[in-house]
Scaffold this motif. Sequence first.
Motif, mmCIF file in Angstrom:
data_model
loop_
_atom_site.group_PDB
_atom_site.id
_atom_site.type_symbol
_atom_site.label_atom_id
_atom_site.label_comp_id
_atom_site.label_asym_id
_atom_site.label_seq_id
_atom_site.Cartn_x
_atom_site.Cartn_y
_atom_site.Cartn_z
ATOM 1 N N GLY A 170 3.965 152.424 99.676
ATOM 2 C CA GLY A 170 5.029 152.427 98.677
ATOM 3 C C GLY A 170 4.554 151.797 97.385
ATOM 4 N N GLY A 171 5.435 151.795 96.409
ATOM 5 C CA GLY A 171 5.104 151.226 95.108
ATOM 6 C C GLY A 171 5.506 152.155 93.988
ATOM 7 N N PRO A 172 5.195 151.791 92.756
ATOM 8 C CA PRO A 172 5.614 152.584 91.596
ATOM 9 C C PRO A 172 5.188 154.048 91.655
ATOM 10 N N MET A 173 3.981 154.336 92.179
ATOM 11 C CA MET A 173 3.518 155.729 92.194
ATOM 12 C C MET A 173 4.402 156.596 93.075
ATOM 13 N N TYR A 174 5.049 155.975 94.076
ATOM 14 C CA TYR A 174 5.932 156.744 94.960
ATOM 15 C C TYR A 174 7.331 156.894 94.366
ATOM 16 N N TYR A 175 7.836 155.821 93.735
ATOM 17 C CA TYR A 175 9.169 156.011 93.146
ATOM 18 C C TYR A 175 9.116 156.792 91.840
ATOM 19 N N MET A 176 7.941 156.877 91.228
ATOM 20 C CA MET A 176 7.801 157.738 90.049
ATOM 21 C C MET A 176 7.875 159.218 90.459
ATOM 22 N N THR A 177 7.187 159.568 91.533
ATOM 23 C CA THR A 177 7.183 160.970 91.974
ATOM 24 C C THR A 177 8.498 161.339 92.660
ATOM 25 N N GLY A 179 11.413 159.504 93.001
ATOM 26 C CA GLY A 179 12.617 159.115 92.267
ATOM 27 C C GLY A 179 12.906 160.045 91.108
ATOM 28 N N PHE A 180 11.859 160.399 90.358
ATOM 29 C CA PHE A 180 12.041 161.328 89.240
ATOM 30 C C PHE A 180 12.472 162.701 89.755
ATOM 31 N N ALA A 181 11.885 163.124 90.881
ATOM 32 C CA ALA A 181 12.252 164.418 91.464
ATOM 33 C C ALA A 181 13.715 164.409 91.904
ATOM 34 N N ALA A 182 14.169 163.280 92.485
ATOM 35 C CA ALA A 182 15.547 163.163 92.957
ATOM 36 C C ALA A 182 16.546 163.259 91.804
ATOM 37 N N ARG A 183 16.127 162.783 90.640
ATOM 38 C CA ARG A 183 17.014 162.825 89.468
ATOM 39 C C ARG A 183 16.763 164.056 88.590
ATOM 40 N N GLY A 184 15.835 164.907 89.033
ATOM 41 C CA GLY A 184 15.535 166.122 88.270
ATOM 42 C C GLY A 184 14.826 165.854 86.964
ATOM 43 N N LEU A 185 14.039 164.762 86.933
ATOM 44 C CA LEU A 185 13.323 164.383 85.707
ATOM 45 C C LEU A 185 11.876 164.845 85.766
ATOM 46 N N PRO A 186 11.301 165.275 84.661
ATOM 47 C CA PRO A 186 9.891 165.695 84.643
ATOM 48 C C PRO A 186 8.958 164.506 84.427
ATOM 49 N N GLY A 188 7.060 162.691 86.477
ATOM 50 C CA GLY A 188 6.869 161.647 87.478
ATOM 51 C C GLY A 188 5.471 161.624 88.067
ATOM 52 N N LYS A 189 4.933 162.800 88.381
ATOM 53 C CA LYS A 189 3.603 162.888 88.994
ATOM 54 C C LYS A 189 2.529 162.390 88.028
ATOM 55 N N PHE A 190 2.631 162.786 86.773
ATOM 56 C CA PHE A 190 1.663 162.351 85.763
ATOM 57 C C PHE A 190 1.690 160.829 85.612
ATOM 58 N N MET A 191 2.883 160.250 85.532
ATOM 59 C CA MET A 191 3.014 158.801 85.396
ATOM 60 C C MET A 191 2.439 158.086 86.619
ATOM 61 N N ALA A 192 2.649 158.668 87.800
ATOM 62 C CA ALA A 192 2.153 158.062 89.034
ATOM 63 C C ALA A 192 0.625 158.024 89.068
ATOM 64 N N VAL A 193 0.000 159.118 88.640
ATOM 65 C CA VAL A 193 -1.471 159.175 88.596
ATOM 66 C C VAL A 193 -2.005 158.161 87.594
ATOM 67 N N LEU A 194 -1.378 158.089 86.430
ATOM 68 C CA LEU A 194 -1.786 157.148 85.396
ATOM 69 C C LEU A 194 -1.657 155.710 85.890
ATOM 70 N N VAL A 482 3.720 151.950 81.893
ATOM 71 C CA VAL A 482 4.148 153.116 82.674
ATOM 72 C C VAL A 482 5.307 152.739 83.594
ATOM 73 N N ASN A 483 5.184 151.586 84.256
ATOM 74 C CA ASN A 483 6.179 151.179 85.249
ATOM 75 C C ASN A 483 7.563 150.957 84.637
ATOM 76 N N ILE A 484 7.627 150.268 83.508
ATOM 77 C CA ILE A 484 8.929 149.931 82.923
ATOM 78 C C ILE A 484 9.638 151.182 82.399
ATOM 79 N N VAL A 485 8.874 152.137 81.895
ATOM 80 C CA VAL A 485 9.485 153.419 81.499
ATOM 81 C C VAL A 485 10.187 154.039 82.709
ATOM 82 N N ALA A 486 9.509 154.014 83.853
ATOM 83 C CA ALA A 486 10.104 154.565 85.086
ATOM 84 C C ALA A 486 11.338 153.778 85.501
ATOM 85 N N LEU A 487 11.290 152.450 85.377
ATOM 86 C CA LEU A 487 12.420 151.610 85.776
ATOM 87 C C LEU A 487 13.663 151.912 84.947
ATOM 88 N N TYR A 488 13.471 152.140 83.663
ATOM 89 C CA TYR A 488 14.621 152.471 82.806
ATOM 90 C C TYR A 488 15.340 153.735 83.303
#
Length: 514
Positions: A170-177, A179-186, A188-194, A482-488
């Motif tokens: 677990g961790g940010p790379m998982y909630y980025m991919t 979590g973003f998918a669950a909310r229909g946001l684009p 997430g995968k790129f942010m997770a890799v970064l 990267v992480n804080i953008v995802a948290l927002y």
Amino acid sequence: MNILSKAAVLAVPGAFALSGPLMAQSIDQTVNELFASSTGWFVNFIFSPFPGTSFPWIVAWLVVAATIFTIYFGLIQFRAFPHSISLVKGDYSDPNDAGEVSHFQALATALSGTVGLGNIAGVAVAVGIGGPGATFWMVLAGLMGMASKFTECTLGVKYRNEYPDGTVSGGPMYYMTKGFAARGLPGGKFMAVLFSIFCILGALGGGNMFQANQAHAQLTNVLGDYPGWITGVIFAGVVFAVIIGGLKSIASVTEKVVPFMGVLYVLTALVIILLNFDKIGWAFGQIFDGAFTGLGVAGGMVGALIQGFKRAAFSNEAGVGSAAIAHSAVRTKEPITEGFVSLLEPFIDTVVICTMTALVIIITGQLVSDPETGLYVLNEAGSAIQTVDGNSGVALTSAAFSSSFGWFKYILAIAVILFAFSTMISWSYYGLKAWTFLFGEGKTTELVFKVIFCLFVIVGAAASLGPVIDFSDAAIFAMAVVNIVALYFLMPIVKGELNSYMARLKIGEIKKYQ
């Protein structure tokens, strides 16, 4: 960052014994120049200040996020504090829940990654430049950072991967991919890799080489000079023995080491503070006056604020996302419970341990002041407060503690070694999870990273690789961007989890197990 140069990278017998240090120095210099020329722009960007100030934008990024989360979740760090203690004690722990470690073990593992040299050397730098007032702003930033930890660690558990063998990733790379998918946001995968790339770089540098380097520096201070590779090989062997057993092995070590080193350090500080009982009121007066007047220190009130916020941000890593990786492996079916547990981290790291260091430095009179005006005297450059023996960083902390106990340098050496060791094993796990996210799960993939990590321990202890460390340090804080953008984007999900849990807790649906 002050990385001390060490003698040699390799021990070369016979005729090459004299040329070893020169060869190592040449290698160090080549690596320094190569990294400085190719990555200097990245380091300068991450730590660059706002125009016309000395306030790094990355610190503002972390502090603003902490403030937003504090307001958005209604001062959750204060409201949930008693419940957090109950969770750590195991009052609500169901042994049948999915996960690898207990709430306490997850907290200890994450704490071992943050409680470290920043609490010893970093605080001394903050107080030396910003004066006692920096302590006030450091504590304030630490209190607000509790809300950032709460947000990221809740998401870490909610979107973790659970595998048939009982292990968890677990961790940010998982909630980025996810979590973003669950909310229909684009994106997430790129942010997770970064994020994963930055995490691996940070783990190998700031979470590894820098720790080994500074541990060796403290050992030579006590034992005398000797080749760094010896420290590196010993550390690498012990670290490998722990991390080869996976997170359960890491957690079983950190749950013993972290409380021991924390209590050892805090108790020693408390004894010194009590020995100078008559100065406690004066010291707090210095902290509060300095926070709002500056007491004549470099930069005045603004200088104190900058140093305090900077030290808190660099010490507890709230918002960086690293702790969410450790907390994701907890045994629970309620993601929000680990958010509650994690908010204790900045409190222990910054509010308690960092404040103890600052109080000891102030109370033992290490900072030189003008007896007539009461203002602190600046050094010749005007960039910091003059200290009794001209010390700064870890040497200032050592001098402060040793002023009451001459033998404290040995205690400090033990503390630094334990801090460095615990930080390395925690960051090895953070780096590993980022590595497996990029390259896939599997024993071979994991072993490759663990071997690479341990080789970097030897390099870090043996060489002076300043720009390499600076770059990896910048990578750790790039994780926060990267992480804080995802948290927002994902904090409404945390709000839903919080409201649901608190409602069920109120009506007694969530019960204690012991």
